[in-house]
Design a protein around this motif. Structure first.
Motif, mmCIF file in Angstrom:
data_model
loop_
_atom_site.group_PDB
_atom_site.id
_atom_site.type_symbol
_atom_site.label_atom_id
_atom_site.label_comp_id
_atom_site.label_asym_id
_atom_site.label_seq_id
_atom_site.Cartn_x
_atom_site.Cartn_y
_atom_site.Cartn_z
ATOM 1 N N UNK A 43 -8.798 27.238 5.358
ATOM 2 C CA UNK A 43 -10.233 27.068 5.590
ATOM 3 C C UNK A 43 -10.447 26.441 6.959
ATOM 4 N N UNK A 44 -11.514 26.784 7.623
ATOM 5 C CA UNK A 44 -11.889 26.121 8.872
ATOM 6 C C UNK A 44 -13.087 25.243 8.563
ATOM 7 N N UNK B 299 -10.368 21.636 -1.897
ATOM 8 C CA UNK B 299 -9.482 21.338 -0.765
ATOM 9 C C UNK B 299 -8.148 20.815 -1.266
ATOM 10 N N UNK B 300 -7.083 21.232 -0.588
ATOM 11 C CA UNK B 300 -5.733 20.955 -1.095
ATOM 12 C C UNK B 300 -4.840 20.586 0.094
ATOM 13 N N UNK B 301 -3.821 19.751 -0.162
ATOM 14 C CA UNK B 301 -2.834 19.461 0.889
ATOM 15 C C UNK B 301 -1.762 20.548 0.882
ATOM 16 N N UNK B 302 -0.790 20.418 1.804
ATOM 17 C CA UNK B 302 0.256 21.442 1.864
ATOM 18 C C UNK B 302 1.158 21.424 0.642
ATOM 19 N N UNK B 303 1.320 20.227 0.037
ATOM 20 C CA UNK B 303 2.189 20.166 -1.143
ATOM 21 C C UNK B 303 1.446 20.515 -2.434
ATOM 22 N N UNK B 304 0.154 20.793 -2.345
ATOM 23 C CA UNK B 304 -0.594 21.184 -3.544
ATOM 24 C C UNK B 304 -1.438 20.082 -4.135
ATOM 25 N N UNK B 305 -1.403 18.879 -3.554
ATOM 26 C CA UNK B 305 -2.224 17.788 -4.100
ATOM 27 C C UNK B 305 -3.668 17.951 -3.645
ATOM 28 N N UNK C 106 -20.941 26.305 8.288
ATOM 29 C CA UNK C 106 -20.391 26.232 6.929
ATOM 30 C C UNK C 106 -18.888 26.464 6.957
ATOM 31 N N UNK C 107 -18.149 25.903 5.969
ATOM 32 C CA UNK C 107 -16.697 26.140 5.943
ATOM 33 C C UNK C 107 -16.399 27.619 5.697
ATOM 34 N N UNK C 108 -15.461 28.158 6.503
ATOM 35 C CA UNK C 108 -15.155 29.589 6.427
ATOM 36 C C UNK C 108 -13.671 29.789 6.167
ATOM 37 N N UNK C 109 -13.374 30.868 5.449
ATOM 38 C CA UNK C 109 -11.979 31.217 5.197
ATOM 39 C C UNK C 109 -11.431 31.936 6.423
ATOM 40 N N UNK C 110 -10.211 31.555 6.854
ATOM 41 C CA UNK C 110 -9.625 32.254 8.002
ATOM 42 C C UNK C 110 -8.318 32.953 7.671
ATOM 43 N N UNK D 273 -11.478 21.754 11.835
ATOM 44 C CA UNK D 273 -10.077 21.546 11.441
ATOM 45 C C UNK D 273 -9.650 22.667 10.529
ATOM 46 N N UNK D 274 -8.312 22.816 10.424
ATOM 47 C CA UNK D 274 -7.776 23.806 9.483
ATOM 48 C C UNK D 274 -7.328 23.060 8.235
ATOM 49 N N UNK D 275 -7.652 23.580 7.084
ATOM 50 C CA UNK D 275 -7.306 22.908 5.833
ATOM 51 C C UNK D 275 -7.000 23.963 4.796
ATOM 52 N N UNK D 276 -5.996 23.667 3.953
ATOM 53 C CA UNK D 276 -5.699 24.629 2.889
ATOM 54 C C UNK D 276 -6.624 24.353 1.715
ATOM 55 N N UNK D 277 -6.898 25.399 0.949
ATOM 56 C CA UNK D 277 -7.792 25.242 -0.200
ATOM 57 C C UNK D 277 -7.387 26.196 -1.310
ATOM 58 N N UNK D 278 -7.861 25.902 -2.505
ATOM 59 C CA UNK D 278 -7.571 26.719 -3.679
ATOM 60 C C UNK D 278 -8.873 27.323 -4.179
ATOM 61 N N UNK D 279 -8.853 28.632 -4.458
ATOM 62 C CA UNK D 279 -10.072 29.293 -4.938
ATOM 63 C C UNK D 279 -10.228 29.007 -6.431
ATOM 64 N N UNK D 280 -11.392 28.487 -6.797
ATOM 65 C CA UNK D 280 -11.631 28.219 -8.224
ATOM 66 C C UNK D 280 -12.750 29.052 -8.819
ATOM 67 N N UNK D 281 -13.328 29.927 -8.029
ATOM 68 C CA UNK D 281 -14.375 30.776 -8.601
ATOM 69 C C UNK D 281 -14.976 31.624 -7.510
#
Lengths: 283, 147
Positions: B77-78, B109-115, B56-60, B82-90
């Motif tokens: 997130x892992x 899931x979010x890109x580095x610029x926030x998109x 499962x995807x895990x926060x690192x 892969x490593x990916x940035x994400x935004x917590x929504x709940x």
């Protein structure tokens, strides 16, 4: 009246008596019987019509209007000065005069509209089942739960928060327990409620219906061990094997109900507070 | 809350399947808010979030002064190696009054610029995100339910 029954009366006399009885509807007509009228119209012998059964109004069983005192008015057991609770009650009644907070129980379905600065049109509405009522005084809260798009959402609202604009009871009912936190571990169908459901009408004199629903749970592990007698839950349909249920029963503490130090009789306090609150609300 | 689970009940069936090996499944109770090593649920319709993987995807990492992430915080997130940035929504932790508490830790899931990576979010999103309208405007634009 019995003497008149079966006597043959002339039609004119019958009509006269009928008019007289109609003119004074309250008076008991001793000299007129309907069976004689029937006989007057046809020549056959009258069929015995038994007199109408008397309607008995039992005035000792008058329907009393339901007395409901919201649980946050009852002060908790402690050594605090009752003046503090009295002042809080004055503030609570002031808020209740502005916003109508209806009577509701754990298990009833409510819809709450709050003022939200971050919402488009500045109000947000949430519909859900009340799973818990906590807190006393002005900090009293209730938790509403609903499942939206497969995601379980819970909102903890403060009853006397000025951001709340409307509290509406869509379905007033009670459940077998005072605390429905086990709905988090139950199948999601038991927590889904239609956001646009129509309010179910109820009269203030009827008894509150108790929903005897027994809820089916998801497979273990649960957030709490609901089968244990500490929680004393009646509303779950346990499908666990018997060994687990017996193990859980070993942890029961049957002596607690005899513990006199835990007793807190609120009946007299409730009556006093009910009278006080009612007087002030009517002003 | 502190959660303790009987391992015997949950991995008994696995023990019999695997044989005499004792499986050491660490099933901790849900860590209320999101911090390192929490398993999260990706809520948008991106391919990275929705394709199945054996982990499962895990926060690192949590981009925060304290390591605990709440709604509106960015995390690393892992996912699928892969490593990916994400935004917590709940999250499952009860927050301030009048805010929603979800039954699962949700993340977009979010890109580095926030998109945002995905194009649609079906699950309900809390309205508190509108407070920082500038950063999360694109995420809020693709959200369909706002609670």
């Amino acid at each position: 009246m019995a003497a008149v029954c079966g006597r043959f009366l002339e039609p004119a006399v019958v009509r006269g008596l009928a008019q007289a009885s109609a003119a004074r509807p309250g008076a008991r007509c001793r000299y007129f019987s309907s069976s004689a009228l029937l006989r007057a119209n046809s020549g056959e012998p009258p069929k015995f019509q038994p007199p109408p059964k008397p309607v008995i109004i039992d005035k000792s069983k008058v329907v009393v209007e339901r007395r409901f005192l919201s649980p946050e008015f009852i002060p908790p057991r402690g050594r605090k000065d009752p003046l503090k609770y009295y002042i809080e009650r004055i503030d609570m009644i002031r808020r209740r005069k502005v916003l109508n907070i209806p009577e509701f129980y754990v298990g009833s379905i409510l819809s709450v509209t709050t003022a939200d600065p971050y919402a488009s049109d500045k109000t947000s509405r949430f519909v859900g089942i009340c799973i818990q009522r906590g807190g006393k005084g002005l900090g009293a809260t209730f938790v509403l739960r609903n499942v939206i798009e497969g995601q379980g959402v819970e909102f903890c609202y403060e009853i006397y928060n000025p951001r709340i604009q409307e509290i509406k009871v869509l379905k007033l009912e009670k459940r077998l327990d005072d605390n429905l936190m086990y709905l988090r571990d139950a199948l999601p169908e038991y927590s889904t409620f239609d956001v646009n459901m129509k309010p179910v009408p109820y009269s203030p004199n009827d008894e509150i219906p108790v929903n005897q629903l027994k809820v089916k749970m998801k497979p273990k592990p649960w957030s709490k061990r609901w089968e244990r007698p500490y929680f004393n839950i009646q509303g779950i349909h346990f499908e666990l094997p018997e060994e687990i249920m017996e193990e859980a029963q070993k942890l029961s503490q049957p002596w607690i109900k005899f513990d006199m130090l835990r007793e807190y009789n609120t009946s007299e306090l409730e009556k006093k507070i009910w009278n006080e609150v009612n007087e002030k609300l009517k002003k | 809350f502190s959660f303790k689970f009987h391992l015997s009940g949950t991995c008994a069936h696995l023990q019999t399947a695997v044989g005499l090996h004792r499986c050491h499944l660490n099933i901790t109770g849900a860590c209320s808010a999101i911090q390192k090593m929490t398993r999260v649920r990706v809520v948008d319709n991106s391919t990275l979030g929705n394709t199945p993987y054996h982990r499962p995807p895990k926060c690192i990492h949590v981009y925060n002064k304290s390591g605990v992430g709440k709604v509106g915080d960015k995390i690393l997130l892992a996912i699928k190696g892969e490593k990916k940035k994400a935004l917590i929504v709940g999250h499952r932790r009860p927050g301030p009054c009048m805010t929603p508490r979800f039954d699962s830790n949700n993340v977009v899931l979010i890109e580095d610029n926030g998109n945002p990576t995905g194009t649609r979010i079906k699950t309900p999103i809390p309205l508190i995100l509108r407070k920082h309208e500038g950063e999360f405007s694109k995420v809020l634009a693709i959200a369909q339910n706002l609670v």
